[in-house]
Design a protein around this motif. Structure first.
Motif, PDB file in Angstrom:
ATOM      1  N   TYR A 142      98.841 -90.213   4.787  1.00 40.76           N
ATOM      2  CA  TYR A 142      99.080 -89.928   6.208  1.00 40.76           C
ATOM      3  C   TYR A 142     100.302 -89.019   6.225  1.00 40.76           C
ATOM      4  O   TYR A 142     101.269 -89.265   5.501  1.00 40.76           O
TER       5      TYR A 142
ATOM      6  N   SER B 184     102.061 -99.533   1.472  1.00 41.82           N
ATOM      7  CA  SER B 184     102.170 -98.082   1.319  1.00 41.82           C
ATOM      8  C   SER B 184     103.484 -97.718   0.655  1.00 41.82           C
ATOM      9  O   SER B 184     104.418 -98.526   0.560  1.00 41.82           O
TER      10      SER B 184
ATOM     11  N   ARG C  81      95.232 -91.084  -1.207  1.00 39.04           N
ATOM     12  CA  ARG C  81      95.103 -90.588   0.170  1.00 39.04           C
ATOM     13  C   ARG C  81      96.497 -90.545   0.785  1.00 39.04           C
ATOM     14  O   ARG C  81      97.461 -91.093   0.236  1.00 39.04           O
TER      15      ARG C  81
ATOM     16  N   GLY D 277      88.913 -95.355  -4.464  1.00 33.28           N
ATOM     17  CA  GLY D 277      88.768 -94.379  -3.388  1.00 33.28           C
ATOM     18  C   GLY D 277      89.667 -93.171  -3.540  1.00 33.28           C
ATOM     19  O   GLY D 277      89.576 -92.219  -2.759  1.00 33.28           O
TER      20      GLY D 277
ATOM     21  N   GLU E 166      92.262 -92.884  10.506  1.00 31.00           N
ATOM     22  CA  GLU E 166      92.600 -94.269  10.176  1.00 31.00           C
ATOM     23  C   GLU E 166      92.638 -94.502   8.675  1.00 31.00           C
ATOM     24  O   GLU E 166      93.489 -95.241   8.174  1.00 31.00           O
ATOM     25  N   GLU E 167      91.724 -93.877   7.935  1.00 36.09           N
ATOM     26  CA  GLU E 167      91.637 -94.123   6.499  1.00 36.09           C
ATOM     27  C   GLU E 167      92.512 -93.172   5.688  1.00 36.09           C
ATOM     28  O   GLU E 167      92.551 -93.213   4.461  1.00 36.09           O
TER      29      GLU E 167
END
Length: 357
Positions: free
Chosen positions: A241, A261, A239, A236, A210-211
């Motif tokens: 997907y 995104s 990241r 953070g 999910e993150e």
């Protein structure tokens, strides 16, 4: 002796009445009792594996199946039905197509939605396809195989087999993947594709968390875009997907930002241009340009695309950013991300040097 005959006659009459009652129940149920059992014994006439069927259908009552064939074995579709009041609903569906038009149409249907509206995951062990998930609605695995032994429909274009398996009642993605591999191998053997069977997957699908995943630890091609990312990472860190593999018709790296995104996508095949056209939006400035120029590679602060050629077939690489993104990213950075992604993907697949904006 007479008493024995009388006893036997009574038992046969009782058995006959029982059989008639069962037959009446079968008719009243529309044949579902026998149909459901028959489907579970040989789902889609063996196109789906019986050992995985229980995981895909669960405890749902099966009312029957509908199998449709095109001319010969070029097009097969099977739908497993479950009762819902006065009508039947599709709970599970498998499709297998080989004509150029059907394959192109199927891939356009699979990818017509932007990745911002669906979750997509790569398949393990280099399997040529993807997992597509519409949360709470549908889970789908698609596989694309070559069919070099089939006669070519279009000059210099090898035939392909596109197999998709959809479930509307199960969340068992691994059973769905194993079923899709079985369906692809069965279809390929039946129509004589001449392709070695896909190996049954031994591991589980690695779903995108999910993150997201720290982009420097990305499993596949997404790590290649790290040098093109802005120096100031969001809180953070960067990241991603991903559904980026070195095989199959599609690749994806999604980079989450505050408020939205950035998506980087690769589309490989003759259908890719029509998907790009359906996805693009133009500002008033771009719309005023000549139509011929609008179809040339271009980019702005929100989106862009590049093109290449892979083994004689077109490939399109796209970048798109949510308008709602609350993060300062420049035109130059958008172009750098697109160039890095397109160049890396083209090299991985043996494509020509991409034509960039």
């Amino acid at each position: 002796m007479r008493e024995l005959l009388s006893w036997a006659r009574e038992r046969w009459i009782a058995l006959g009445v029982l059989v008639m009652l069962l037959a009446a129940l079968q008719v009243a149920a529309g044949g579902q009792l026998g149909a459901g059992l028959a489907v579970r014994q040989s789902p889609c006439s063996g196109l789906l594996p019986r050992e995985e069927f229980g995981a895909l259908i669960g405890d749902a009552e099966v009312s029957g199946q509908r199998i449709r064939n095109g001319d010969g074995l070029d097009r097969v579709q099977c739908s497993i039905m479950t009762p819902d009041g006065r009508r039947d609903l599709v709970a599970l569906r498998v499709r297998a197509v080989t004509t150029a038009d059907d394959v192109d149409h199927g891939l356009r249907e699979l990818l017509r939605q932007s990745a911002m509206r669906e979750w997509r995951d790569p398949l393990p062990e280099g399997l040529p396809g993807m997992l597509i998930e519409q949360r709470g609605r549908e889970l789908r695995v698609a596989l694309l195989l070559p069919c070099s032994d089939l006669p070519r429909e279009v000059a210099d274009r090898e035939r392909q087999l596109l197999v998709t398996v959809d479930t509307y009642v199960s969340e068992d993605a691994n059973a769905l993947l194993r079923s899709a591999v079985h369906a692809a191998n069965s279809s390929s053997a039946s129509i004589g594709c001449g392709t070695p069977p896909l190996p049954p997957p031994t591991g589980n699908l690695e779903r995108n968390p999910e993150e997201g995943t720290p982009i420097a630890a990305a499993r596949t091609a997404c790590e290649a875009v790290v040098p093109a990312l802005p120096e100031d990472a969001p809180e953070g860190g960067w990241r991603t997907y991903e559904a980026a593999t070195d095989s199959g018709p599609y690749s994806l790296c999604e980079i989450p930002l505050p408020g939205g995104s950035i998506w980087l996508e690769g589309l490989f095949g003759p259908w890719s241009e029509s998907v790009r056209a359906a996805r693009s939006w133009f500002s008033s400035e771009e719309e005023q340009r000549p139509l011929s120029e609008q179809w040339q590679p271009w980019a702005n602060t929100a989106q862009g695309f590049a093109v290449s050629e892979c083994q004689g077939e077109p490939a399109v690489f796209m970048v798109a950013k949510d308008y709602s993104v609350d993060y300062d990213i420049t035109d130059e950075e958008i172009r750098a991300l697109l160039a890095t992604f397109a160049t890396d993907q083209a090299a991985r697949r043996g494509c020509g040097t991409p034509e960039l904006p």
